[in-house]
Design an enzyme around this catalytic site. Sequence first.
Site, PDB file in Angstrom:
ATOM      1  N   GLY A   1      -3.217   4.859   5.234  1.00  0.00           N
ATOM      2  CA  GLY A   1      -3.610   4.763   3.818  1.00  0.00           C
ATOM      3  C   GLY A   1      -2.465   5.158   2.906  1.00  0.00           C
TER       4      GLY A   1
ATOM      5  N   LYS B   1       4.191   4.441  18.162  1.00  0.00           N
ATOM      6  CA  LYS B   1       4.197   5.847  17.738  1.00  0.00           C
ATOM      7  C   LYS B   1       4.388   6.776  18.933  1.00  0.00           C
ATOM      8  CE  LYS B   1       1.127   4.728  13.876  1.00  0.00           C
ATOM      9  NZ  LYS B   1      -0.263   4.544  13.477  1.00  0.00           N
TER      10      LYS B   1
ATOM     11  N   THR C   1       0.836  -1.211   0.000  1.00  0.00           N
ATOM     12  CA  THR C   1       0.000   0.000   0.000  1.00  0.00           C
ATOM     13  C   THR C   1       0.866   1.256   0.000  1.00  0.00           C
ATOM     14  OG1 THR C   1      -1.672  -1.202   1.247  1.00  0.00           O
ATOM     15  CG2 THR C   1      -1.843   1.181   1.280  1.00  0.00           C
ATOM     16  N   VAL C   2       1.821   1.328   0.926  1.00  0.00           N
ATOM     17  CA  VAL C   2       2.627   2.553   1.051  1.00  0.00           C
ATOM     18  C   VAL C   2       3.683   2.629  -0.057  1.00  0.00           C
ATOM     19  CG1 VAL C   2       4.074   3.925   2.606  1.00  0.00           C
ATOM     20  CG2 VAL C   2       2.224   2.534   3.553  1.00  0.00           C
TER      21      VAL C   2
ATOM     22  N   ILE D   1       0.255  13.474   8.781  1.00  0.00           N
ATOM     23  CA  ILE D   1       0.445  14.666   9.633  1.00  0.00           C
ATOM     24  C   ILE D   1       1.950  14.862   9.880  1.00  0.00           C
ATOM     25  CG2 ILE D   1      -0.111  15.779  11.833  1.00  0.00           C
ATOM     26  CD1 ILE D   1      -2.430  13.765  12.125  1.00  0.00           C
TER      27      ILE D   1
END
Length: 438
Positions: free
Chosen positions: A300, A203, A13-14, A134
């Site tokens: 995503g 994170k 995906t990435v 972000i």
Amino acid sequence: MKAVKVGICGLGTVGSGTFNVLTQNAQDITRRAGREIIIQQVGARRDNPAADTSNTDVTRDIFEVATNPEIDVVVELIGGYDIAKKLVLLAIENGKHVVTANKALIAEHGTEIFAAAEAKGVSVMFEAGIAGGIPIVKALREGLAANKINWLAGIINGTGNFILTEMRDKGRDFADVLKEAQELGYAEADPTFDVEGIDAAHKLTILASIAYGIPLQFENCYCEGISGITQEDVEYAEELGYRIKHLGVSRRSEKGIDLRVHPAMIPEKRSIATIDGVLNAIMVNGDAVGDTLFSGPGAGAGPTASAVVADIIDLARSIDAPAASRVHHLGFKDVDDTQVLPIEEIETAYYLRIPALDKTGVLAKIATILSERGINIEALIQKEPLEKDVKDDGDVVVQVILLTHTIQEKIMNDAIAAIQALEETQGDVTRIRVEHLV
Ligand code: HSE
């Protein structure tokens, strides 16, 4: 100026998102970086129809990318621990800069990886690992560098936020929403990382390190997932004017640093409580700036690629500069040894849901247990029993809902054990920490 050549490892995906952003926005990227950024090679076990690599050198051996003498920057997007670590260390050994979206790798092996990179005079960039699109790493390491950071709190797992939002808004089933999050490419390869809070803990570990300049210490991060959250608690929270969010919280006090991920009730009036779906948001409080709020898509292909490519552009801009002029990996030259507090030592407010027999004196007993321990009750509701709450022997179970003022966790643990031991208590006491974010 000479072009910067990148090698992308991983085309999931990435990886495919990164390939597409670099290709589609090449013109603007060149203008921003001041030089061309070329995808020299892709290393992937299989092709991905989401990215047209027909004009690119594709190898099935990712280690070939790490040793390719043409390549300046290796982009690690394979995820996981062992192979990713080997790949990153090999790239560093070969004098390559590294860009990664792998928060697990940085949170658990970052100290070793950064040391290797610093010895070699290269950089390891990891913006994409935290909160997707972000730019929170950039904000904390650079934009807020003037501040002493007092606390930060964030919704930092898109999958978990998506699940909680769908449960609240549409009454959907947990497993069904998780399946959709997997199909949308939000979830980790092992989705228990999302729902049990491990991904958020990775994170938060990184965020706390760059906020306070403390060593990466994932092993000291308290971690509690959202799989125990019931529809009942979601509804009671709303009635009380709160939203339940899966929160990562880190606060610096004289006693030490909180580092904890758990479900939390947030007053619905706080902007962060309205961050729904796959969106992430991080509040940062600095002594000079006060409260700040960063929000955006947390997972995503596009959002994560946005962060990966921004890191590549940053590297391209500074690639010829001496290593000492680049931002330090954790944003501080030296690390601080302030200790992370064990969860029993933290202080917060609480929501308690106590299933109790509807008998005279039960409330008084609960109130006595709390007052004997100095726990101040802020609100108390006793819910009307439903049909399901009437037992075969005619006894009625009611849900007693309490909000407390701030108290130390170990005192609350003791109070919960005492409430649990009452003969009138029927089943487990539910505890959700309440964060007012002030
Ligand atoms: N599984 C992660 C999430 C991906 O849902 O937030 C982005 O880190």
